[in-house]
Write a protein that holds these residues in place. Structure first.
Motif, PDB file in Angstrom:
ATOM      1  N   VAL A 292      34.741 -28.245  36.649  1.00  0.00           N
ATOM      2  CA  VAL A 292      35.346 -27.554  35.432  1.00  0.00           C
ATOM      3  C   VAL A 292      34.111 -29.022  34.437  1.00  0.00           C
ATOM      4  CG1 VAL A 292      37.518 -28.047  35.130  1.00  0.00           C
ATOM      5  CG2 VAL A 292      36.555 -30.409  34.937  1.00  0.00           C
ATOM      6  N   PRO A 293      33.681 -28.593  33.062  1.00  0.00           N
ATOM      7  CA  PRO A 293      32.475 -29.796  32.487  1.00  0.00           C
ATOM      8  C   PRO A 293      33.920 -31.071  31.602  1.00  0.00           C
ATOM      9  CG  PRO A 293      33.254 -28.314  30.871  1.00  0.00           C
ATOM     10  CD  PRO A 293      33.941 -28.047  31.821  1.00  0.00           C
ATOM     11  N   GLY A 294      34.327 -31.769  31.916  1.00  0.00           N
ATOM     12  CA  GLY A 294      35.130 -32.424  31.274  1.00  0.00           C
ATOM     13  C   GLY A 294      35.600 -33.947  31.502  1.00  0.00           C
TER      14      GLY A 294
ATOM     15  N   ALA B 273      46.224 -42.450  32.077  1.00  0.00           N
ATOM     16  CA  ALA B 273      47.122 -41.977  32.651  1.00  0.00           C
ATOM     17  C   ALA B 273      48.321 -41.621  31.014  1.00  0.00           C
ATOM     18  CB  ALA B 273      47.961 -43.626  33.601  1.00  0.00           C
ATOM     19  N   GLY B 274      49.039 -40.595  31.815  1.00  0.00           N
ATOM     20  CA  GLY B 274      49.433 -39.691  30.442  1.00  0.00           C
ATOM     21  C   GLY B 274      48.544 -38.946  29.533  1.00  0.00           C
ATOM     22  N   ARG B 275      48.136 -39.320  29.347  1.00  0.00           N
ATOM     23  CA  ARG B 275      46.355 -38.112  28.495  1.00  0.00           C
ATOM     24  C   ARG B 275      46.916 -37.152  29.544  1.00  0.00           C
ATOM     25  NH1 ARG B 275      47.443 -40.150  24.113  1.00  0.00           N
ATOM     26  NH2 ARG B 275      46.241 -38.764  23.425  1.00  0.00           N
ATOM     27  N   ILE B 276      46.963 -35.984  27.999  1.00  0.00           N
ATOM     28  CA  ILE B 276      45.680 -33.683  28.768  1.00  0.00           C
ATOM     29  C   ILE B 276      44.678 -33.751  27.976  1.00  0.00           C
ATOM     30  CG2 ILE B 276      47.085 -31.934  28.228  1.00  0.00           C
ATOM     31  CD1 ILE B 276      49.461 -33.607  26.675  1.00  0.00           C
ATOM     32  N   ARG B 277      44.176 -33.085  29.071  1.00  0.00           N
ATOM     33  CA  ARG B 277      42.707 -32.812  28.204  1.00  0.00           C
ATOM     34  C   ARG B 277      42.034 -31.414  28.650  1.00  0.00           C
ATOM     35  NH1 ARG B 277      38.609 -37.125  29.071  1.00  0.00           N
ATOM     36  NH2 ARG B 277      39.571 -37.474  27.713  1.00  0.00           N
ATOM     37  N   TYR B 278      42.302 -30.647  27.709  1.00  0.00           N
ATOM     38  CA  TYR B 278      42.046 -28.757  27.603  1.00  0.00           C
ATOM     39  C   TYR B 278      40.044 -29.048  27.809  1.00  0.00           C
ATOM     40  CZ  TYR B 278      40.448 -24.238  25.047  1.00  0.00           C
ATOM     41  OH  TYR B 278      39.519 -22.883  25.320  1.00  0.00           O
ATOM     42  N   SER B 279      39.803 -27.918  29.108  1.00  0.00           N
ATOM     43  CA  SER B 279      39.135 -27.768  29.978  1.00  0.00           C
ATOM     44  C   SER B 279      38.769 -26.715  30.404  1.00  0.00           C
ATOM     45  CB  SER B 279      38.566 -28.780  31.373  1.00  0.00           C
ATOM     46  OG  SER B 279      37.307 -29.045  31.287  1.00  0.00           O
ATOM     47  N   THR B 280      37.033 -26.476  31.114  1.00  0.00           N
ATOM     48  CA  THR B 280      37.389 -24.361  31.511  1.00  0.00           C
ATOM     49  C   THR B 280      36.883 -24.576  33.330  1.00  0.00           C
ATOM     50  OG1 THR B 280      34.741 -24.761  30.838  1.00  0.00           O
ATOM     51  CG2 THR B 280      36.546 -24.068  29.061  1.00  0.00           C
ATOM     52  N   LEU B 281      37.363 -24.069  33.549  1.00  0.00           N
ATOM     53  CA  LEU B 281      37.226 -23.903  35.344  1.00  0.00           C
ATOM     54  C   LEU B 281      35.533 -22.938  35.076  1.00  0.00           C
ATOM     55  CD1 LEU B 281      40.214 -22.800  37.549  1.00  0.00           C
ATOM     56  CD2 LEU B 281      38.248 -24.785  38.174  1.00  0.00           C
ATOM     57  N   LEU B 282      34.526 -23.902  35.434  1.00  0.00           N
ATOM     58  CA  LEU B 282      33.242 -22.579  35.143  1.00  0.00           C
ATOM     59  C   LEU B 282      33.192 -22.278  36.209  1.00  0.00           C
ATOM     60  CD1 LEU B 282      30.698 -25.310  33.285  1.00  0.00           C
ATOM     61  CD2 LEU B 282      32.863 -23.308  32.208  1.00  0.00           C
TER      62      LEU B 282
ATOM     63  N   ALA C 159      30.527 -20.482  23.680  1.00  0.00           N
ATOM     64  CA  ALA C 159      31.683 -19.891  23.035  1.00  0.00           C
ATOM     65  C   ALA C 159      32.271 -21.317  21.623  1.00  0.00           C
ATOM     66  CB  ALA C 159      33.469 -20.588  23.975  1.00  0.00           C
ATOM     67  N   ASN C 160      31.315 -22.570  21.519  1.00  0.00           N
ATOM     68  CA  ASN C 160      31.622 -23.192  20.731  1.00  0.00           C
ATOM     69  C   ASN C 160      31.896 -24.277  21.105  1.00  0.00           C
ATOM     70  OD1 ASN C 160      31.516 -24.784  18.178  1.00  0.00           O
ATOM     71  ND2 ASN C 160      31.748 -23.413  17.200  1.00  0.00           N
ATOM     72  N   LEU C 161      32.208 -24.967  22.257  1.00  0.00           N
ATOM     73  CA  LEU C 161      33.646 -25.690  23.098  1.00  0.00           C
ATOM     74  C   LEU C 161      32.474 -26.763  23.491  1.00  0.00           C
ATOM     75  CD1 LEU C 161      35.759 -22.952  24.803  1.00  0.00           C
ATOM     76  CD2 LEU C 161      36.332 -24.133  22.898  1.00  0.00           C
ATOM     77  N   THR C 162      31.743 -26.638  22.780  1.00  0.00           N
ATOM     78  CA  THR C 162      30.799 -28.586  23.511  1.00  0.00           C
ATOM     79  C   THR C 162      31.315 -29.621  23.393  1.00  0.00           C
ATOM     80  OG1 THR C 162      29.906 -28.678  21.426  1.00  0.00           O
ATOM     81  CG2 THR C 162      28.748 -27.723  23.098  1.00  0.00           C
ATOM     82  N   TRP C 163      32.029 -29.256  22.305  1.00  0.00           N
ATOM     83  CA  TRP C 163      33.156 -30.708  22.154  1.00  0.00           C
ATOM     84  C   TRP C 163      34.259 -30.991  23.861  1.00  0.00           C
ATOM     85  CZ3 TRP C 163      38.416 -30.492  22.635  1.00  0.00           C
ATOM     86  CH2 TRP C 163      39.677 -29.005  22.749  1.00  0.00           C
ATOM     87  N   ILE C 164      33.784 -30.197  24.791  1.00  0.00           N
ATOM     88  CA  ILE C 164      34.947 -30.616  26.013  1.00  0.00           C
ATOM     89  C   ILE C 164      33.938 -31.073  27.058  1.00  0.00           C
ATOM     90  CG2 ILE C 164      36.372 -28.426  25.473  1.00  0.00           C
ATOM     91  CD1 ILE C 164      35.373 -27.125  27.943  1.00  0.00           C
ATOM     92  N   ILE C 165      32.785 -31.159  26.960  1.00  0.00           N
ATOM     93  CA  ILE C 165      31.598 -31.415  27.563  1.00  0.00           C
ATOM     94  C   ILE C 165      31.512 -32.724  27.735  1.00  0.00           C
ATOM     95  CG2 ILE C 165      30.087 -31.281  29.015  1.00  0.00           C
ATOM     96  CD1 ILE C 165      29.504 -28.127  27.201  1.00  0.00           C
TER      97      ILE C 165
ATOM     98  N   PHE D 180      28.870 -30.324  38.651  1.00  0.00           N
ATOM     99  CA  PHE D 180      29.463 -29.357  37.976  1.00  0.00           C
ATOM    100  C   PHE D 180      28.860 -28.087  38.010  1.00  0.00           C
ATOM    101  CE2 PHE D 180      28.005 -30.565  33.464  1.00  0.00           C
ATOM    102  CZ  PHE D 180      28.712 -29.524  32.957  1.00  0.00           C
ATOM    103  N   SER D 181      29.860 -27.180  38.613  1.00  0.00           N
ATOM    104  CA  SER D 181      29.861 -25.631  38.440  1.00  0.00           C
ATOM    105  C   SER D 181      28.920 -25.235  37.118  1.00  0.00           C
ATOM    106  CB  SER D 181      31.178 -24.727  38.815  1.00  0.00           C
ATOM    107  OG  SER D 181      31.353 -24.972  39.931  1.00  0.00           O
TER     108      SER D 181
END
Lengths: 384, 126
Positions: free
Chosen positions: A77-79, A86-95, A262-268, A278-279
């Motif tokens: 993933v690029p994140g 600890a206790g935090r969530i992150r949105y990401s993508t499998l590439l 996909a305009n998701l550069t903020w996840i990188i 990363f892949s």
């Protein structure tokens, strides 16, 4: 995707949905409620003004277990996962190696004692078997995939969600947006430990709650017993996430789209942009530096006609420059809204375009996302 | 003749003084759900039985409204595009889509009457 000849799977809330009068449809191999008697429009508006309860038990839950499961996952993933608190969530993508998106998903680092080597994962229903076997194969020897098929997942979304949940778990309201913790839900006849995520996919404040399958109906009924809460189907879930500008895997993103397109550069993650590792990093970093051939944008039809998925997007001369990937009517926006991909150069907000609908070229423009502002809440006294 | 006739695609047609009024049935609107967009044909448009005549879209999906018989549009319901929810509220009354001439009146005989349509719906729901 599901083999249409095999019987549909059901979620632990199947009987409750039917008792509530849901219209059930096949989705990702499951029988799921598309709407309840209230109807999609009212369900959508209710979620934005009060609280809506969604059954998302079809989604894939699991854990990645290993001493360096975070470093291992970073290869896929690029994140920034090592930096996930600890206790935090992150949105990401499998590439994939191509930089294409295999799935989009949520990664949580639990904060509870004894969970130091674990990451909790929630992936899309239609992708779950593929995702988990992909991770198991690619991370073999570094981290182990443990599936949690014995758990249900409910989402309570909307401005009243924290007020309602605070009645079942006093500490729920203190959680920050994109944080997670294990809490005990208590109500008459109910006492169950759940993993709570303050997250969701509607643009509203809200929670996702992972519950042992055999306790799920009790929890759902306890939440529905509060006047603010109505059951909401997949129809409104789709219009809510579209207004919020959020991607639906299989429509707005898939193996042929990269996070940059996909305009998701903020996840990188910042570090990941420099280090790679990363892949798909080659393609993704090159697109970050020199631009992508196309971008996902918001599209606002200027007339009243909604533009559905696969509608052709044209420049003002009638040349095809892209395609709508999600579109319909936004009940809170009170008009037609859509998302799609356009060639680079046409992606600036305000760019005039045309939509080919039933043989006519109708005017539209590239619009800012989201169509309806996000209303995520992080309390002043956040304790996680 | 002013009785209602129905198509298998859930349009209704009612002949009234030499002109036919067309809309979608109450069953159709209930299946579509909340209607958010309607496009009605302009006066003079030639319609063929079974051909596309109008458009109706709910939050969920877009559907065509087909002409039950052959003829020419006399009038589109111009109130509908600004108040598409009328179709949900009164599909077989104020939610009519268009009025048309009877180009070939015998085509009406091929359509279902109320009893036949009720039976057809019962089979669909079974």
């Amino acid at each position: 995707m599901a083999d249409t000849s095999s019987p549909l799977k059901t979620t632990p809330l199947d009987a409750l949905h039917r008792a509530l009068g849901a219209k059930m449809v096949p989705f990702a191999g499951y029988a799921m409620p598309v709407q309840f008697p209230m109807g999609v429009l009212k369900e959508h508006l209710h979620t934005r003004t009060e609280a809506g309860l969604f059954d998302v038990s079809h989604m894939g839950q699991g854990e990645l277990v290993g001493d360096h499961s975070d470093a291992a996952l970073e290869t896929l993933v690029p994140g920034d996962i090592i930096g996930l608190g600890a206790g935090r969530i992150r949105y990401s993508t499998l590439l994939a190696e191509s930089g294409g998106i295999i799935d989009d998903f949520m990664i949580t680092r639990p904060r509870e004692p004894g969970t130091g080597n674990r990451l909790a994962l929630v992936v899309n229903a239609a992708c779950k078997d593929g995702d988990f076997s992909h991770m198991a194969a690619k991370l073999d020897g570094r981290a182990k995939v443990v599936r949690h098929d014995d758990r249900a997942l409910l989402a309570l979304q909307g401005p009243a969600a924290s007020r309602v949940l605070a009645r079942l778990a006093a500490d729920a309201a203190d959680m920050g947006f994109m944080s997670s913790r294990v809490v005990k839900l208590s109500a008459p006849g109910l006492s169950v430990e759940v993993r709570m995520f303050r997250s969701g996919y509607t643009g509203e404040d809200g929670y996702e709650i992972s519950i042992p399958a055999d306790e799920a109906e009790k929890v759902a009924k306890a939440l529905l017993s509060h006047a603010e809460v109505q059951p909401i189907g997949l129809g409104a879930r789709d219009s809510l996430r579209l207004e919020a500008g959020l991607c639906l895997y299989g429509s707005d993103i898939d193996i042929s789209t990269t996070p940059v397109e996909a305009n998701l550069t903020w996840i990188i993650g910042k570090r990941r942009r420099i280090e790679g590792g990363f892949s798909g990093a080659g393609t993704v970093i090159e697109q970050l530096n020199t631009g992508a051939p196309r971008y996902r944008v918001g599209i606002k039809p200027l007339g009243k006609a909604p533009a559905r998925a696969h509608t052709e997007i044209q420049d003002q001369g009638g040349r095809k420059i892209g395609e709508i990937t999600s579109g319909g009517f936004g009940p809170s926006f009170n008009g037609p809204i859509a998302m799609g991909y356009v060639e680079s150069g046409f992606h600036a907000v305000g760019t005039p375009v045309q939509l080919s609908i039933r043989g006519q070229s109708l005017p539209a423009e590239v619009a800012k996302l989201p169509f309806v502002p996000h209303r995520y809440v992080t309390p002043k006294k956040e304790t996680s | 003749m002013s009785q209602l006739r129905f198509t298998k695609d859930h349009e209704w047609i009612r002949v009234d003084g030499g002109v036919a009024v067309v809309g979608i049935t109450d069953y159709a609107q209930s299946q579509l759900g909340d209607i958010v967009f309607v496009e009605v044909p302009a006066k003079g448009k030639a319609l063929k039985a079974g051909g596309e005549a109008a458009v109706v879209e709910s939050v969920k999906a877009a559907s065509e409204v087909y002409a039950p018989i052959t003829g020419e549009v006399v009038e589109g319901n111009v109130a509908l595009p600004d108040a598409p929810e009328t179709v949900n509220q009164d599909a077989q009354g104020a939610g009519w889509f268009f009025k048309m001439t009877l180009g070939s009146p015998s085509e009406l005989d091929g359509l279902m009457d109320q009893a036949a349509y009720d039976k057809y719906l019962a089979e669909l729901k079974a």
